[in-house]
Design a protein around this motif. Structure first.
Motif, PDB file in Angstrom:
ATOM      1  N   CYS A  77       0.897  -1.297  -0.046  1.00  0.00           N
ATOM      2  CA  CYS A  77      -0.246  -0.083   0.093  1.00  0.00           C
ATOM      3  C   CYS A  77       1.067   1.270  -0.199  1.00  0.00           C
ATOM      4  CB  CYS A  77      -0.873  -0.298   1.310  1.00  0.00           C
ATOM      5  SG  CYS A  77      -0.069  -0.305   2.778  1.00  0.00           S
ATOM      6  N   THR A 103      -0.944  -3.170  13.563  1.00  0.00           N
ATOM      7  CA  THR A 103      -2.051  -3.091  12.656  1.00  0.00           C
ATOM      8  C   THR A 103      -1.535  -4.167  11.418  1.00  0.00           C
ATOM      9  OG1 THR A 103      -1.799  -0.658  12.739  1.00  0.00           O
ATOM     10  CG2 THR A 103      -2.801  -1.669  10.773  1.00  0.00           C
ATOM     11  N   CYS A 104      -0.637  -4.319  11.127  1.00  0.00           N
ATOM     12  CA  CYS A 104      -0.135  -5.255  10.221  1.00  0.00           C
ATOM     13  C   CYS A 104       1.447  -5.579  10.060  1.00  0.00           C
ATOM     14  CB  CYS A 104      -0.613  -5.027   8.808  1.00  0.00           C
ATOM     15  SG  CYS A 104      -0.171  -3.416   8.065  1.00  0.00           S
ATOM     16  N   ILE A 107       3.282  -2.029   8.875  1.00  0.00           N
ATOM     17  CA  ILE A 107       3.426  -1.131   9.900  1.00  0.00           C
ATOM     18  C   ILE A 107       4.642  -1.540  10.915  1.00  0.00           C
ATOM     19  CG2 ILE A 107       2.449   0.059  11.876  1.00  0.00           C
ATOM     20  CD1 ILE A 107       1.313   1.398   9.306  1.00  0.00           C
ATOM     21  N   CYS A 244      -7.248   2.367   7.546  1.00  0.00           N
ATOM     22  CA  CYS A 244      -5.697   2.646   8.028  1.00  0.00           C
ATOM     23  C   CYS A 244      -5.362   3.772   6.670  1.00  0.00           C
ATOM     24  CB  CYS A 244      -4.594   1.463   7.753  1.00  0.00           C
ATOM     25  SG  CYS A 244      -3.177   1.817   7.990  1.00  0.00           S
ATOM     26  N   CYS A 333      -4.048  -3.680   0.578  1.00  0.00           N
ATOM     27  CA  CYS A 333      -4.379  -3.637   2.106  1.00  0.00           C
ATOM     28  C   CYS A 333      -4.751  -5.163   2.503  1.00  0.00           C
ATOM     29  CB  CYS A 333      -5.225  -2.755   2.363  1.00  0.00           C
ATOM     30  SG  CYS A 333      -5.465  -2.831   4.330  1.00  0.00           S
TER      31      CYS A 333
END
Ligand code: SF4
Length: 386
Positions: A77, A103-104, A107, A244, A333
């Motif tokens: 992203c 978050t993922c 991040i 996000c 995402c």
């Protein structure tokens, strides 16, 4: 004050890519500032240390990405690229530290890069529980919050008392209530509090001190309740997936112009992640951990062993009387796109119409989305049973 004047101020804050408002805040107060990425961040602890939590939501399509691309592969992203671009361009120098909420993987990796690129700045990746037993996940998160409290004390040079924390919790409870009231108004009379305006007013909370932000939201609600605004025959939709990386402002306006009233969205989810007041009784960190365990909002980046995927979305549709769902997720995402098939299956079973598209924060052309959303809104108006 007229709503337009409030929105104009919020719009100026949204476009303040250089963070001049934070520089002014620091000059006036002498306080430090700590950045955080979307979505959930325990801002109360930063606030209790006398510092300003500053939400960074990427470049919003307002910065040209030149160096940021060199740090990432092509198939992820935009938000990490534009955030790196902002930092390398010195636009985040005004921040004394940076918090990266869990978050993922993107991040998580970004937080590691930050440590390498900015070794003199405070950086912390905030882990959140994956177990919702208060004795397991709750104790773990209480410990995480305790470590963050110690870090914020060191960074600010100010001890944080329990009463400091309780006061900050109270202020953020009021802020969440104000945001919820704005959402309630959008649900009741979406022609009054338009989605793009509400979005700007809520996002102003990224850079304003919390009390000032709460006052702005209350002022906006009061202003639009008085304003004479026409009611249109738009379709009521819930927009999902933008929690996000944010859609460009033009995209939100496009959906409204295409005939959609956005009666619910997850674009500002971090600011209303906790869905009930946090208790101001007893140990404040236990209260915050307890609120996360018991009152977190349902979203793709939260592990939820207790509910079927799709149940929360069906609840939202019912509660907001949405006539359809728009899946608007950033390209690449993983969290938003991986849960989409499960959500669409739940909607199909309940005969709720939906449509889906992807965006990037720097998307500049909205015509195709306008046609898609316009057709979707028309089809709801023409063929939905209600
Ligand atoms: S937009 Fe999605 S994939 Fe990218 S950082 Fe955010 S949650 Fe992760």
């Amino acid at each position: 004050m007229r709503p337009e004047e409030i929105v104009e101020r919020a719009d100026a804050l949204y476009h303040d890519v250089e963070l001049d408002c934070i520089k002014t805040f620091r000059e006036q107060t002498g306080a430090k500032a700590v950045g955080y990425m979307p979505i959930y961040c325990p801002r109360e602890i930063v606030d209790a240390a006398g510092m300003l939590p500053v939400g960074i939501i990427g470049g919003r399509g307002l910065v040209e990405i030149i160096r940021g691309d060199a740090y990432f592969q092509s198939y992820i992203c935009q938000i990490p690229r534009s955030t790196i671009e902002l930092a390398l361009g010195g636009k985040l120098d005004v921040l004394d530290g940076f918090l990266f909420p869990s978050t993922c993987d993107v991040i998580r990796n970004l937080s590691g890069m930050w440590k390498v690129l900015f070794p003199n700045k405070y950086v912390r990746y905030i882990d959140v529980p994956q177990n919702f037993d208060p004795e397991v996940g709750g104790r773990f998160f209480r410990h995480e919050l305790g470590t963050l409290r110690e870090d914020m004390e060191r960074l600010s040079g100010k001890p944080i008392s329990d009463d400091d924390l309780r006061l900050s919790i109270k202020r953020y409870n009021e802020n969440r209530r104000a945001i919820n009231d704005l959402f309630a108004l959008r649900n009741k009379a979406p022609w009054r509090a338009l989605a793009a305006e509400s979005y700007l007013v809520i996002q102003a909370g990224n850079v304003l001190p919390v009390d000032e932000h709460t006052a702005m939201i209350r002022e906006y609600i009061a202003a639009v309740e008085q304003a004479d605004r026409p009611m249109r025959d738009n379709a009521r939709v819930a927009a999902i997936g933008a929690f996000c990386e944010q859609p460009p402002l033009g995209l939100i306006k496009t959906l409204e112009m295409a005939g959609c009233y956005i009666v619910w969205d997850d674009m500002s989810l971090g600011k209303r992640w906790i869905t009930a007041d946090i208790s101001t009784e007893g140990d404040p960190l236990t209260a915050m951990a307890d609120a996360f365990i018991k009152h977190s909002t349902s979203t793709a980046v939260l592990y939820e062993p207790r509910r079927e995927k799709g149940d929360a979305l069906l609840d939202i549709v019912k509660r907001t009387r949405a006539e359809g769902v728009i899946f608007a997720a950033p390209s690449f995402c993983d969290p938003a796109l991986l849960e989409q098939p499960m959500l669409t299956e739940a909607l199909d079973k309940a005969s709720i119409p939906w449509t889906a598209f992807k965006y990037a924060e720097n998307l500049g052309q909205f015509q195709v989305i306008r046609e898609q959303a316009g057709t979707f809104a028309d089809s709801i108006k023409l063929w939905s049973p209600s």
